[in-house]
Design a protein around this motif. Sequence first.
Motif, PDB file in Angstrom:
ATOM      1  N   VAL A 145      56.852  53.859  42.307  1.00 18.84           N
ATOM      2  CA  VAL A 145      56.722  52.581  42.707  1.00 18.84           C
ATOM      3  C   VAL A 145      56.713  52.702  44.377  1.00 18.84           C
ATOM      4  O   VAL A 145      56.008  52.015  45.037  1.00 18.84           O
ATOM      5  CB  VAL A 145      57.599  51.557  42.176  1.00 18.84           C
ATOM      6  N   ALA A 146      57.902  53.617  44.776  1.00 20.31           N
ATOM      7  CA  ALA A 146      57.813  53.678  46.169  1.00 20.31           C
ATOM      8  C   ALA A 146      56.886  54.150  46.983  1.00 20.31           C
ATOM      9  O   ALA A 146      56.713  53.824  48.284  1.00 20.31           O
ATOM     10  CB  ALA A 146      59.234  54.924  46.342  1.00 20.31           C
ATOM     11  N   SER A 147      55.957  54.996  46.277  1.00 21.39           N
ATOM     12  CA  SER A 147      54.742  55.209  47.036  1.00 21.39           C
ATOM     13  C   SER A 147      53.571  54.152  46.787  1.00 21.39           C
ATOM     14  O   SER A 147      52.764  54.181  47.775  1.00 21.39           O
ATOM     15  CB  SER A 147      54.281  56.580  46.292  1.00 21.39           C
ATOM     16  N   VAL A 148      53.304  53.440  45.774  1.00 23.78           N
ATOM     17  CA  VAL A 148      52.383  52.698  45.470  1.00 23.78           C
ATOM     18  C   VAL A 148      52.556  51.083  45.391  1.00 23.78           C
ATOM     19  O   VAL A 148      51.518  50.460  45.327  1.00 23.78           O
ATOM     20  CB  VAL A 148      51.404  53.160  44.392  1.00 23.78           C
ATOM     21  N   GLY A 149      53.869  50.780  45.249  1.00 21.99           N
ATOM     22  CA  GLY A 149      54.015  49.483  45.225  1.00 21.99           C
ATOM     23  C   GLY A 149      53.888  49.204  43.646  1.00 21.99           C
ATOM     24  O   GLY A 149      54.009  49.965  42.717  1.00 21.99           O
ATOM     25  N   HIS A 150      53.226  47.810  43.625  1.00 16.93           N
ATOM     26  CA  HIS A 150      53.216  47.284  42.307  1.00 16.93           C
ATOM     27  C   HIS A 150      51.824  46.829  42.113  1.00 16.93           C
ATOM     28  O   HIS A 150      51.648  45.561  42.860  1.00 16.93           O
ATOM     29  CB  HIS A 150      54.011  46.138  41.897  1.00 16.93           C
ATOM     30  N   PRO A 151      50.621  47.371  41.740  1.00 15.44           N
ATOM     31  CA  PRO A 151      49.608  47.027  41.844  1.00 15.44           C
ATOM     32  C   PRO A 151      49.008  45.851  40.909  1.00 15.44           C
ATOM     33  O   PRO A 151      49.405  46.179  39.667  1.00 15.44           O
ATOM     34  CB  PRO A 151      48.605  48.221  41.573  1.00 15.44           C
ATOM     35  N   ASP A 152      48.619  44.928  41.339  1.00 19.12           N
ATOM     36  CA  ASP A 152      48.153  43.644  40.573  1.00 19.12           C
ATOM     37  C   ASP A 152      46.797  43.353  40.801  1.00 19.12           C
ATOM     38  O   ASP A 152      46.262  42.336  40.205  1.00 19.12           O
ATOM     39  CB  ASP A 152      49.065  42.511  40.940  1.00 19.12           C
ATOM     40  N   LYS A 153      46.077  44.093  41.760  1.00 17.91           N
ATOM     41  CA  LYS A 153      44.572  43.855  41.766  1.00 17.91           C
ATOM     42  C   LYS A 153      44.083  45.031  42.197  1.00 17.91           C
ATOM     43  O   LYS A 153      44.881  45.956  42.633  1.00 17.91           O
ATOM     44  CB  LYS A 153      44.324  42.563  42.791  1.00 17.91           C
TER      45      LYS A 153
END
Length: 231
Positions: A145-153
């Motif tokens: 998560v630290a690298s890509v966040g939380h993809p929601d789209k």
Amino acid sequence: MDYVFPPAPQAGAAVAGSAARFPVRRIFCVGRNYAAHVREMGKDPDRDPPFFFTKHAGALVDSGATVPYPPETGDFHHEAELVVAIGTGGRDIAEADALSHVWGYAVGNDLTRRDLQAEAKKQGRPWDWAKDFDASAVVGPVHPVASVGHPDKGAIRLTVNGETRQDGDLAEMIWTVPEVISILSHSMKLAPGDLIMTGTPAGVGALEPGDTCVVEIAGLGRIETLIGPRG
């Protein structure tokens, strides 16, 4: 502890940018989580509560592996999916807190013996034989998560031999990642190492020996699977 024979090795997924691997405990899968896919399967895409099925951890295979065409099927399908990797367990997780339990995300392919699934549906039987078989869960490197966040789209696409089969967007999921985590945790306690395959867009289709199947998700890269001879 002594065992009567050596236990199976710990199943694990690759981790992006690391030699370490993500230890996999269980694999949960969400059924019918994109409206267009629900329609192509002949169902009504109303926002009913999500339902789940499972794959055993030993079904996991890495990107780049050759997957033998499985036995007992003549209709072997691909399903491109976003995979959620749980890092912190819990029961009755609130939707507002759900993302704090996520360690990372990966690209996945939920391989399916579609003819066995259709027969199971017809007879009102479980989907196990259609969904949970050897090498049926292709999972790429897990991105923290630290690298890509939380993809929601973002785009989720699948090609077979360069031809686009599935072309959707994560924003089209009926049930979001926080909702899925929360609902699942009300049924059983989630634990570190659990994976959740979150459903597939429209365009599922058959694979044949010799095919190269590629799944891509924006921000998470791509995975590739070669379909081998019939097992």
